[in-house]
Scaffold this motif. Structure first.
Motif, PDB file in Angstrom:
ATOM      1  N   THR A  17       0.824  -1.210   0.000  1.00 18.79           N
ATOM      2  CA  THR A  17       0.000   0.000   0.000  1.00 18.79           C
ATOM      3  C   THR A  17       0.854   1.255   0.000  1.00 18.79           C
ATOM      4  O   THR A  17       0.469   2.298  -0.524  1.00 18.79           O
ATOM      5  CB  THR A  17      -0.928   0.008   1.232  1.00 18.79           C
ATOM      6  N   SER A  18       2.050   1.156   0.605  1.00 21.28           N
ATOM      7  CA  SER A  18       2.928   2.330   0.736  1.00 21.28           C
ATOM      8  C   SER A  18       3.359   2.905  -0.604  1.00 21.28           C
ATOM      9  O   SER A  18       3.793   4.051  -0.683  1.00 21.28           O
ATOM     10  CB  SER A  18       4.174   1.962   1.548  1.00 21.28           C
ATOM     11  N   LEU A  19       3.247   2.123  -1.674  1.00 21.38           N
ATOM     12  CA  LEU A  19       3.636   2.610  -2.985  1.00 21.38           C
ATOM     13  C   LEU A  19       2.771   3.780  -3.443  1.00 21.38           C
ATOM     14  O   LEU A  19       3.162   4.552  -4.319  1.00 21.38           O
ATOM     15  CB  LEU A  19       3.554   1.463  -4.007  1.00 21.38           C
ATOM     16  N   PHE A  20       1.605   3.920  -2.814  1.00 20.63           N
ATOM     17  CA  PHE A  20       0.702   4.993  -3.191  1.00 20.63           C
ATOM     18  C   PHE A  20       0.920   6.263  -2.369  1.00 20.63           C
ATOM     19  O   PHE A  20       0.313   7.284  -2.625  1.00 20.63           O
ATOM     20  CB  PHE A  20      -0.757   4.529  -3.041  1.00 20.63           C
ATOM     21  N   PHE A  21       1.761   6.192  -1.334  1.00 27.59           N
ATOM     22  CA  PHE A  21       2.062   7.378  -0.547  1.00 27.59           C
ATOM     23  C   PHE A  21       3.142   8.199  -1.244  1.00 27.59           C
ATOM     24  O   PHE A  21       4.086   7.644  -1.790  1.00 27.59           O
ATOM     25  CB  PHE A  21       2.536   7.007   0.866  1.00 27.59           C
ATOM     26  N   GLY A  22       3.041   9.516  -1.157  1.00 33.94           N
ATOM     27  CA  GLY A  22       3.998  10.353  -1.868  1.00 33.94           C
ATOM     28  C   GLY A  22       4.928  11.122  -0.944  1.00 33.94           C
ATOM     29  O   GLY A  22       4.484  11.933  -0.160  1.00 33.94           O
ATOM     30  N   GLN A  23       6.237  10.848  -1.054  1.00 30.59           N
ATOM     31  CA  GLN A  23       7.275  11.660  -0.423  1.00 30.59           C
ATOM     32  C   GLN A  23       8.401  11.793  -1.434  1.00 30.59           C
ATOM     33  O   GLN A  23       9.514  11.329  -1.193  1.00 30.59           O
ATOM     34  CB  GLN A  23       7.806  11.012   0.858  1.00 30.59           C
ATOM     35  N   PRO A  24       8.151  12.400  -2.589  1.00 30.84           N
ATOM     36  CA  PRO A  24       9.125  12.354  -3.681  1.00 30.84           C
ATOM     37  C   PRO A  24      10.441  13.046  -3.387  1.00 30.84           C
ATOM     38  O   PRO A  24      11.455  12.718  -3.974  1.00 30.84           O
ATOM     39  CB  PRO A  24       8.376  13.047  -4.830  1.00 30.84           C
ATOM     40  N   ASP A  25      10.446  14.030  -2.473  1.00 33.32           N
ATOM     41  CA  ASP A  25      11.652  14.823  -2.255  1.00 33.32           C
ATOM     42  C   ASP A  25      12.327  14.527  -0.925  1.00 33.32           C
ATOM     43  O   ASP A  25      13.181  15.286  -0.488  1.00 33.32           O
ATOM     44  CB  ASP A  25      11.314  16.312  -2.341  1.00 33.32           C
ATOM     45  N   LEU A  26      11.949  13.434  -0.272  1.00 27.69           N
ATOM     46  CA  LEU A  26      12.509  13.110   1.038  1.00 27.69           C
ATOM     47  C   LEU A  26      13.161  11.734   1.021  1.00 27.69           C
ATOM     48  O   LEU A  26      12.690  10.808   0.354  1.00 27.69           O
ATOM     49  CB  LEU A  26      11.409  13.117   2.108  1.00 27.69           C
ATOM     50  N   ASN A  27      14.245  11.603   1.778  1.00 29.85           N
ATOM     51  CA  ASN A  27      14.811  10.281   2.010  1.00 29.85           C
ATOM     52  C   ASN A  27      13.916   9.521   2.989  1.00 29.85           C
ATOM     53  O   ASN A  27      13.343  10.106   3.906  1.00 29.85           O
ATOM     54  CB  ASN A  27      16.230  10.395   2.572  1.00 29.85           C
ATOM     55  N   LYS A  28      13.809   8.219   2.794  1.00 25.23           N
ATOM     56  CA  LYS A  28      12.865   7.416   3.571  1.00 25.23           C
ATOM     57  C   LYS A  28      13.528   6.286   4.362  1.00 25.23           C
ATOM     58  O   LYS A  28      12.894   5.702   5.234  1.00 25.23           O
ATOM     59  CB  LYS A  28      11.829   6.802   2.631  1.00 25.23           C
ATOM     60  N   VAL A  29      14.782   5.972   4.056  1.00 20.05           N
ATOM     61  CA  VAL A  29      15.413   4.764   4.585  1.00 20.05           C
ATOM     62  C   VAL A  29      16.514   5.113   5.583  1.00 20.05           C
ATOM     63  O   VAL A  29      17.267   6.072   5.387  1.00 20.05           O
ATOM     64  CB  VAL A  29      16.001   3.906   3.443  1.00 20.05           C
ATOM     65  N   SER A  30      16.617   4.312   6.640  1.00 23.38           N
ATOM     66  CA  SER A  30      17.715   4.465   7.600  1.00 23.38           C
ATOM     67  C   SER A  30      18.159   3.095   8.093  1.00 23.38           C
ATOM     68  O   SER A  30      17.354   2.163   8.204  1.00 23.38           O
ATOM     69  CB  SER A  30      17.297   5.339   8.783  1.00 23.38           C
ATOM     70  N   VAL A 201      21.639   6.141  14.266  1.00 22.98           N
ATOM     71  CA  VAL A 201      20.778   6.076  13.083  1.00 22.98           C
ATOM     72  C   VAL A 201      21.551   6.677  11.918  1.00 22.98           C
ATOM     73  O   VAL A 201      22.057   7.809  12.018  1.00 22.98           O
ATOM     74  CB  VAL A 201      19.464   6.854  13.295  1.00 22.98           C
ATOM     75  N   TYR A 202      21.665   5.917  10.818  1.00 24.33           N
ATOM     76  CA  TYR A 202      22.354   6.411   9.630  1.00 24.33           C
ATOM     77  C   TYR A 202      21.349   6.499   8.490  1.00 24.33           C
ATOM     78  O   TYR A 202      20.736   5.504   8.106  1.00 24.33           O
ATOM     79  CB  TYR A 202      23.516   5.499   9.245  1.00 24.33           C
ATOM     80  N   TYR A 203      21.177   7.697   7.953  1.00 27.32           N
ATOM     81  CA  TYR A 203      20.176   7.943   6.922  1.00 27.32           C
ATOM     82  C   TYR A 203      20.749   7.710   5.525  1.00 27.32           C
ATOM     83  O   TYR A 203      21.847   8.162   5.206  1.00 27.32           O
ATOM     84  CB  TYR A 203      19.650   9.370   7.025  1.00 27.32           C
ATOM     85  N   LEU A 204      19.973   7.026   4.691  1.00 29.33           N
ATOM     86  CA  LEU A 204      20.356   6.737   3.314  1.00 29.33           C
ATOM     87  C   LEU A 204      19.508   7.563   2.354  1.00 29.33           C
ATOM     88  O   LEU A 204      18.375   7.936   2.665  1.00 29.33           O
ATOM     89  CB  LEU A 204      20.158   5.255   3.002  1.00 29.33           C
ATOM     90  N   GLY A 205      20.069   7.845   1.171  1.00 28.48           N
ATOM     91  CA  GLY A 205      19.317   8.555   0.144  1.00 28.48           C
ATOM     92  C   GLY A 205      20.063   9.752  -0.390  1.00 28.48           C
ATOM     93  O   GLY A 205      20.980  10.284   0.247  1.00 28.48           O
ATOM     94  N   GLU A 206      19.660  10.192  -1.567  1.00 28.57           N
ATOM     95  CA  GLU A 206      20.339  11.291  -2.256  1.00 28.57           C
ATOM     96  C   GLU A 206      19.679  12.647  -2.025  1.00 28.57           C
ATOM     97  O   GLU A 206      20.241  13.675  -2.407  1.00 28.57           O
ATOM     98  CB  GLU A 206      20.383  10.996  -3.762  1.00 28.57           C
ATOM     99  N   ASN A 207      18.493  12.648  -1.419  1.00 24.46           N
ATOM    100  CA  ASN A 207      17.821  13.934  -1.179  1.00 24.46           C
ATOM    101  C   ASN A 207      18.430  14.657   0.018  1.00 24.46           C
ATOM    102  O   ASN A 207      19.160  14.065   0.825  1.00 24.46           O
ATOM    103  CB  ASN A 207      16.321  13.710  -0.956  1.00 24.46           C
ATOM    104  N   ARG A 208      18.086  15.922   0.154  1.00 22.97           N
ATOM    105  CA  ARG A 208      18.694  16.743   1.196  1.00 22.97           C
ATOM    106  C   ARG A 208      18.173  16.384   2.591  1.00 22.97           C
ATOM    107  O   ARG A 208      18.917  16.415   3.561  1.00 22.97           O
ATOM    108  CB  ARG A 208      18.421  18.217   0.908  1.00 22.97           C
ATOM    109  N   TYR A 209      16.868  16.027   2.699  1.00 22.37           N
ATOM    110  CA  TYR A 209      16.255  15.790   3.995  1.00 22.37           C
ATOM    111  C   TYR A 209      15.719  14.369   4.112  1.00 22.37           C
ATOM    112  O   TYR A 209      15.284  13.770   3.123  1.00 22.37           O
ATOM    113  CB  TYR A 209      15.096  16.762   4.242  1.00 22.37           C
ATOM    114  N   HIS A 210      15.737  13.853   5.341  1.00 24.45           N
ATOM    115  CA  HIS A 210      15.020  12.624   5.658  1.00 24.45           C
ATOM    116  C   HIS A 210      13.687  13.009   6.285  1.00 24.45           C
ATOM    117  O   HIS A 210      13.562  14.071   6.907  1.00 24.45           O
ATOM    118  CB  HIS A 210      15.828  11.763   6.645  1.00 24.45           C
ATOM    119  N   SER A 211      12.690  12.148   6.152  1.00 21.04           N
ATOM    120  CA  SER A 211      11.346  12.479   6.628  1.00 21.04           C
ATOM    121  C   SER A 211      11.297  12.672   8.145  1.00 21.04           C
ATOM    122  O   SER A 211      10.378  13.318   8.654  1.00 21.04           O
ATOM    123  CB  SER A 211      10.358  11.397   6.227  1.00 21.04           C
TER     124      SER A 211
END
Length: 214
Positions: A17-30, A201-211
């Motif tokens: 279901t999470s595929l339908f949620f939108g956070q296009p400009d935020l990192n989501k993984v840690s 906690v180590y945040y992954l992703g290429e965006n500037r902010y994590h959620s």
């Protein structure tokens, strides 16, 4: 174990279901890891001169945030219940778990009030522990449900520090935390223990902010 199975099924439905949620400009993984204190509550033989507790917990996990407040986490946990001094009595738990994460700090404005320095997560997970006593050759599978709270402190866009308290409930176990059989007729029992840990906690992703902090 049926409760754990239903929980796992619900988790995978939520993941789809999470595929339908939108956070296009935020990192989501840690990636998250911690060490700390293991506190045995019951069951174990109170006649021993030990409470089978100590600095014997380690965990590592992967967290994914579906939205800014709702996420999920998969973890490996190691708990060693052992008498001290001596080390000749006890049992080891190797646990695989998945659970839901709720960013209550973001929901109620804690991150805003602290200028994105302090956050607060609530955790609920379920999993299976492979429990093996010091003198046992086979492992016993034990269903475990945990409920906890995790303050996090922002260091940089990649790193945060954490502290956690998690209370765990065992659904069915035949051996106590001392490693001894609880009942000669192999009657099972429920139990509980807690973890108090500090970690990173180590945040992954290429965006500037994590959620967590946006």
């Amino acid at each position: 174990m049926k409760t754990i199975t239903k929980f796992l099924f619900s988790f995978f439905v939520l993941l789809q279901t999470s595929l339908f949620f939108g956070q296009p400009d935020l990192n989501k993984v840690s990636i998250e890891s911690s060490l700390g204190y293991l506190g045995a509550i019951s069951p174990y033989n109170k006649g021993f001169k030990s409470n089978f507790s100590g600095l014997n917990h380690f965990d590592i996990g992967l967290r994914y945030m579906f939205t800014e407040t709702l996420g999920a986490k998969a973890s490996y946990k190691f708990d060693h219940f052992v008498n001290d001094p001596g080390g000749d009595l006890g049992i080891k738990y190797n646990t695989l778990s998945i659970g839901a994460v709720y960013n209550i700090g973001k929901q109620f404005g804690l991150t805003y009030l602290t200028r994105d320095r302090l956050g607060l997560l609530v955790n609920f997970d379920g999993g299976v522990a492979f429990a093996k006593g010091i003198d046992q050759y086979e492992s016993e599978k034990i269903g475990i449900i945990g409920l906890g709270i995790t303050p996090i402190y922002y260091i940089s866009k990649r790193v945060a520090l954490s502290a956690s308290y998690i209370h765990n409930f065992t659904m069915k176990q035949h051996y106590g935390f001392d490693g001894f059989l609880l009942d000669p007729t192999f009657k099972d029992a429920k139990g509980s223990f807690y973890n108090f840990t500090f970690g990173i906690v180590y945040y992954l992703g290429e965006n500037r902010y994590h959620s967590d902090w946006y």
